[in-house]
Design a protein around this motif. Structure first.
Motif, mmCIF file in Angstrom:
data_model
loop_
_atom_site.group_PDB
_atom_site.id
_atom_site.type_symbol
_atom_site.label_atom_id
_atom_site.label_comp_id
_atom_site.label_asym_id
_atom_site.label_seq_id
_atom_site.Cartn_x
_atom_site.Cartn_y
_atom_site.Cartn_z
ATOM 1 N N UNK A 2 -38.847 4.474 44.375
ATOM 2 C CA UNK A 2 -37.834 4.642 43.338
ATOM 3 C C UNK A 2 -36.520 3.932 43.614
ATOM 4 N N UNK A 3 -36.473 3.141 44.697
ATOM 5 C CA UNK A 3 -35.232 2.440 45.050
ATOM 6 C C UNK A 3 -35.169 1.075 44.384
ATOM 7 N N UNK A 4 -33.942 0.614 44.220
ATOM 8 C CA UNK A 4 -33.692 -0.709 43.658
ATOM 9 C C UNK A 4 -33.003 -1.523 44.753
ATOM 10 N N UNK A 5 -33.766 -2.342 45.442
ATOM 11 C CA UNK A 5 -33.278 -3.090 46.593
ATOM 12 C C UNK A 5 -32.369 -4.241 46.137
ATOM 13 N N UNK A 6 -31.167 -4.304 46.700
ATOM 14 C CA UNK A 6 -30.232 -5.393 46.427
ATOM 15 C C UNK A 6 -29.207 -5.097 45.361
ATOM 16 N N UNK A 7 -29.233 -3.916 44.792
ATOM 17 C CA UNK A 7 -28.332 -3.588 43.678
ATOM 18 C C UNK A 7 -26.858 -3.754 44.050
ATOM 19 N N UNK A 47 -36.644 -3.277 37.983
ATOM 20 C CA UNK A 47 -36.246 -3.529 39.359
ATOM 21 C C UNK A 47 -36.410 -2.374 40.312
ATOM 22 N N UNK A 48 -36.914 -1.246 39.838
ATOM 23 C CA UNK A 48 -37.098 -0.080 40.705
ATOM 24 C C UNK A 48 -38.507 -0.055 41.271
ATOM 25 N N UNK A 49 -38.635 0.242 42.551
ATOM 26 C CA UNK A 49 -39.935 0.370 43.203
ATOM 27 C C UNK A 49 -40.663 1.572 42.607
ATOM 28 N N UNK A 50 -41.909 1.397 42.234
ATOM 29 C CA UNK A 50 -42.671 2.497 41.648
ATOM 30 C C UNK A 50 -43.181 3.471 42.703
ATOM 31 N N UNK A 51 -42.902 3.203 43.965
ATOM 32 C CA UNK A 51 -43.300 4.143 45.015
ATOM 33 C C UNK A 51 -42.094 4.934 45.508
ATOM 34 N N UNK A 61 -43.166 -3.019 43.287
ATOM 35 C CA UNK A 61 -42.825 -2.391 44.567
ATOM 36 C C UNK A 61 -41.694 -3.152 45.247
ATOM 37 N N UNK A 62 -40.965 -2.444 46.088
ATOM 38 C CA UNK A 62 -39.933 -3.095 46.898
ATOM 39 C C UNK A 62 -40.640 -3.905 48.000
ATOM 40 N N UNK A 63 -39.945 -4.873 48.588
ATOM 41 C CA UNK A 63 -40.569 -5.681 49.642
ATOM 42 C C UNK A 63 -41.098 -4.841 50.808
#
Length: 113
Positions: free
Chosen positions: A33-38, A27-31, A67-69
Motif C-alpha cells: 500500500x506504499x507509494x515509493x518516491x512520493x 502508484x500504490x503497491x497493491x501489497x 508492486x513497489x520495487x
C-alpha cells in the motif's frame, strides 16, 4: 575493428493492460500500500506478472498487479505461491500477504479484458 552480424531478436510489444494497472493503482503497491518516491514529487511502481510471463505468455489484467520495487524483487527471489481465491501470496516461510486494492483481480475475473 567492428564485426557486423545479422540476427533475429525477439521483443515483447508494449501492453496497454500494464499501463491500465499502473493508472488504476495510482502508484500504490497493491501489497504494502506504499507509494515509493512520493516525497520526491514522483513515484516508482512496477507491474508484476502473477504467473511468470516467460512461462504463461499471459498479459491479461487478471495476471497483473502493481508492486513497489521491493516487493517485485522479493517475489522474484522467494517465488511465493499465489492463492487466487483469497488473493494472497504465501511465502516459503509461511508468511501471507493479501493484495490490497484488488480492483481488477476480483474473483471471477479470469479474462482481464
Amino acid at each position: 575493428e567492428y564485426i557486423y552480424k545479422d540476427k533475429l531478436v525477439k521483443m515483447r510489444k508494449p501492453n496497454a493492460n500494464i499501463n491500465r494497472v499502473k493508472k488504476e493503482c495510482d502508484g500504490y503497491c497493491q501489497i504494502c500500500g506504499k507509494r515509493i518516491g512520493e516525497k520526491y514529487g514522483d513515484y516508482v511502481i512496477e507491474v508484476y506478472h502473477i504467473e511468470y510471463f516467460s512461462v504463461s505468455k499471459n498479459n491479461k489484467l487478471s495476471n497483473l498487479i502493481a508492486v513497489c520495487p521491493n516487493h517485485h524483487r522479493l517475489i522474484h527471489k522467494l517465488n511465493p505461491r499465489f492463492d487466487r481465491e483469497t488473493l494472497t501470496f504465501i511465502y516459503p516461510n509461511g508468511y501471507e500477504e493479501c493484495i490490497k486494492r484488488p480492483n481488477h483481480l476480483k474473483r471471477g475475473n479470469t479474462e482481464g479484458k
